[in-house]
Motif scaffolding. Structure first.
Motif, PDB file in Angstrom:
ATOM      1  N   LYS A 172      -2.117  40.210  41.500  1.00 34.10           N
ATOM      2  CA  LYS A 172      -1.354  41.430  41.233  1.00 34.10           C
ATOM      3  C   LYS A 172      -0.995  41.380  39.757  1.00 34.10           C
ATOM      4  N   ASP A 195      -2.735  47.909  44.074  1.00 30.50           N
ATOM      5  CA  ASP A 195      -2.348  47.344  42.783  1.00 30.50           C
ATOM      6  C   ASP A 195      -2.839  45.914  42.601  1.00 30.50           C
ATOM      7  N   TYR A 234       2.230  49.555  34.601  1.00 33.34           N
ATOM      8  CA  TYR A 234       2.341  48.194  35.124  1.00 33.34           C
ATOM      9  C   TYR A 234       3.381  47.375  34.358  1.00 33.34           C
ATOM     10  N   GLY A 237      -1.304  49.096  37.271  1.00 37.28           N
ATOM     11  CA  GLY A 237      -2.343  48.101  37.509  1.00 37.28           C
ATOM     12  C   GLY A 237      -2.910  47.599  36.211  1.00 37.28           C
TER      13      GLY A 237
END
Length: 579
Positions: free
Chosen positions: A256, A274, A528, A572
């Motif tokens: 992740k 993600d 992110y 992401g």
């Protein structure tokens, strides 16, 4: 983490391909619950790490050596005496249990050829390394377990070795499809739990994976599955076990962003939106990489705990102060009412004879009748004066509170941006810059008037987009400031999560027009590396750097801009970092 029987099977398969038939050249015991073997095989040297630490039991091949104590512990000396220079004849796994058995051939004191068994049990807090005769009599173990400690099994010299069957689970490698379907039909638990409760070596993570492969919800009660669903699940499970028996593994880690969240010996198909998957050539590489990354992240979080506490304490104090200031500010909203009362009393006060408790008159601002409370002991001018005094007091309070409230909000925004920087810190150098900022703005007291400024080598994240454009991401406010006002030039693009703390993301345009994919990738990075990273989607503002202005007197990294563009991004990071 899924350190289950399938992972052990993958390790056993790897060991058989590398160290089976090899000669034990060296045995060391770096920790009280850890062994390190050096094994020579096919003109190669291998290091086998066996750890039965209760919180982190491990077994894998590694290139790294470890320092050992000057005086070897007793268990290490015993192994050196018996199997030093021994040959590894076989490496097996009983069923799909979380155990590895090494059969080792060596010469005894009389020069006769004999065999011993070294069994490594990787079972959480019950993990152990047990040294036995070929007949299964325990010679010694790295941990002694007496009857006072365990009523199930003693692990002491002279006792017979066996694997305790406390849960009465089935061996999935020997279970047919019909038998498995029958188990599912009678199980009262949800499908996922039924899989890992009734079959040895299956972790909850792998149970979820088998359910996903069979297109079945893991939360559905197993007994409620249709016959077709049970058959499909049994077939899926059976095919996976055939892969295990055939040594067909796909070692991988689920990431992740930068953080590894799970690993497996079989490929994951149920990937969260993600997360991304990285495959490895061996299970040993997976375990070494996963736990090394986990250790780095854990260590950084431990080292940042003091800074987090300072930031959180300051935030909580400012939240309380801000709430109080807003309530006090709300109380000043009635100031204009007192001013109007005073003006109306000056206008209509001549109608009062004295001693009245209120005045009813026309409010010429709204053309409505208004009732003004009065102090019957005072005249109309005195009542008007009293209301004007209240108005002026509330007006002064409003002006002072407005400035104080804005100042408190700026401090909260600053602290939240530092909190976001702590969330993405991966190295000690990153923490050094954050600590410098906290010290500079008075959240941490300086230890002396001439406190040395620490040398900082922390650098922003640097990625290369799919179309070859360089993307930079600030790790903290100082880096955000430098990226936006020193690295970026006029036509470069600037990205930031809308209305929430986060990193500045700069895309170097090199005078070219950016493809749509670059905007999507930069937006995903901005989402992110922000406080919204756990949201499904985050709104991102983007604008060319030439339209970004520094806020006068503000903390580093705080900017203003107008006429920006917006996009919605899924948080992401699928880009490779550039060194």
């Amino acid at each position: 983490m899924a350190f289950d029987g399938i992972v052990i099977a993958s390790l056993v398969h790897e060991f058989n391909q590398t160290i089976a038939g090899g000669k034990i050249a060296k045995i060391a015991q770096p920790e009280k619950d850890e062994l390190l073997f050096t094994i020579k095989n096919n003109r190669e040297n291998y290091r086998l790490l066996l750890s039965v630490n209760p919180s982190l039991p491990l077994a894998y091949l590694t290139d790294k050596n470890k320092n050992s104590p000057l005086t070897a512990p007793n268990f290490c000396m015993l192994l050196r005496k018996h199997i030093g220079n021994g040959k590894i004849i076989s490496i097996t796994q009983p069923g799909l249990e979380r155990a590895v058995e090494f059969e080792i051939e060596h010469l005894d004191e009389m020069g006769d050829l004999c065999r011993k068994r070294l069994i490594v049990e990787l079972m959480g807090k019950h993990s152990n390394i047990i040294f036995c005769t070929s007949e299964g009599m325990i010679i010694d173990s790295i941990k002694h377990i007496s009857a006072q400690v365990s009523s199930v099994r003693e692990v002491l010299p002279g006792r017979e070795y066996f694997i305790p069957q406390t849960a009465r689970k089935l061996n999935p490698l020997e279970t047919g499809e019909e038998e498995m379907a029958a188990v599912m039909e009678q199980a009262p638990d949800p499908v996922g739990k039924a899989l890992y409760s009734h079959f040895t070596g299956i972790s909850p993570v792998m149970a979820e994976e088998f359910c996903h492969l069979a297109s079945i919800e893991s939360s559905v009660p197993a007994a409620e599955l249709s016959e077709a669903e049970r058959i499909h699940l049994s077939r899926t499970f059976s095919l996976a076990m055939e892969s295990v028996k055939g040594g067909q593994f796909s070692p991988c880690i689920l990431y992740k962003g930068e953080e590894p969240v799970e690993f497996s010996a079989l490929a994951f198909t149920a990937l969260p939106a993600d997360c991304c998957l990285k495959e490895f050539s061996s299970m040993s590489q997976v375990l070494e990489t996963y736990y090394a990354s986990k250790n780095v992240i854990t260590r950084i979080r431990q080292k940042s705990s003091d800074l987090r506490r300072i930031v959180q304490t300051a935030l909580e104090r400012n939240y309380k102060k801000y709430d109080l200031q807003l309530r006090q500010l709300k109380d000043t909203e009635k100031r204009d009412k007192f001013r109007i009362y005073g003006e109306l009393l000056n206008t209509y006060g001549y109608e009062l004879a004295g001693g009245e408790k209120e005045l009813s008159c026309l409010n010429y601002y709204t053309n409505e009748t208004i009732r003004i409370p009065l102090d019957e002991t005072k005249t109309a001018p005195e009542n008007a004066k009293r209301y004007f005094e209240k108005y002026n007091k509330l007006k002064r309070t409003f002006e002072a509170l407005t400035e104080l409230t804005e100042e408190t909000k700026r401090e909260i925004d600053h602290l939240e941006s530092i909190s976001a920087a702590l969330d993405i810190a991966l190295k000690e150098e990153d923490l050094t810059q954050i600590k410098m900022e906290l010290t500079e703005y008075g959240f941490i007291k300086k230890h002396g008037p001439n406190m040395k400024k620490q040398k900082v080598v922390s650098k922003p994240f640097h990625y290369l987009s799919s179309d070859g454009f360089h993307i930079y991401v600030g790790k903290n406010n100082y880096q955000n400031e430098e990226l936006t006002f020193k690295l970026a030039t006029g036509n470069d693009w600037w990205f930031h999560a809308k209305g929430i703390p986060g990193s500045h993301v700069i895309v170097k345009s090199e005078g070219k027009e950016l493809p749509d994919r670059v905007f999507e990738e930069a937006g995903a990075l901005a989402a992110y590396y922000s406080k919204g990273r756990d949201n499904e989607k985050v709104e991102i503002d983007y604008i060319q750097k030439k339209n970004i202005k520094k806020v006068a007197g503000a903390a580093p990294g705080f900017v203003i801009y107008h006429t920006n563009y917006s996009l919605v991004a899924v948080p992401g990071n699928k880009l490779e970092e550039v060194n």
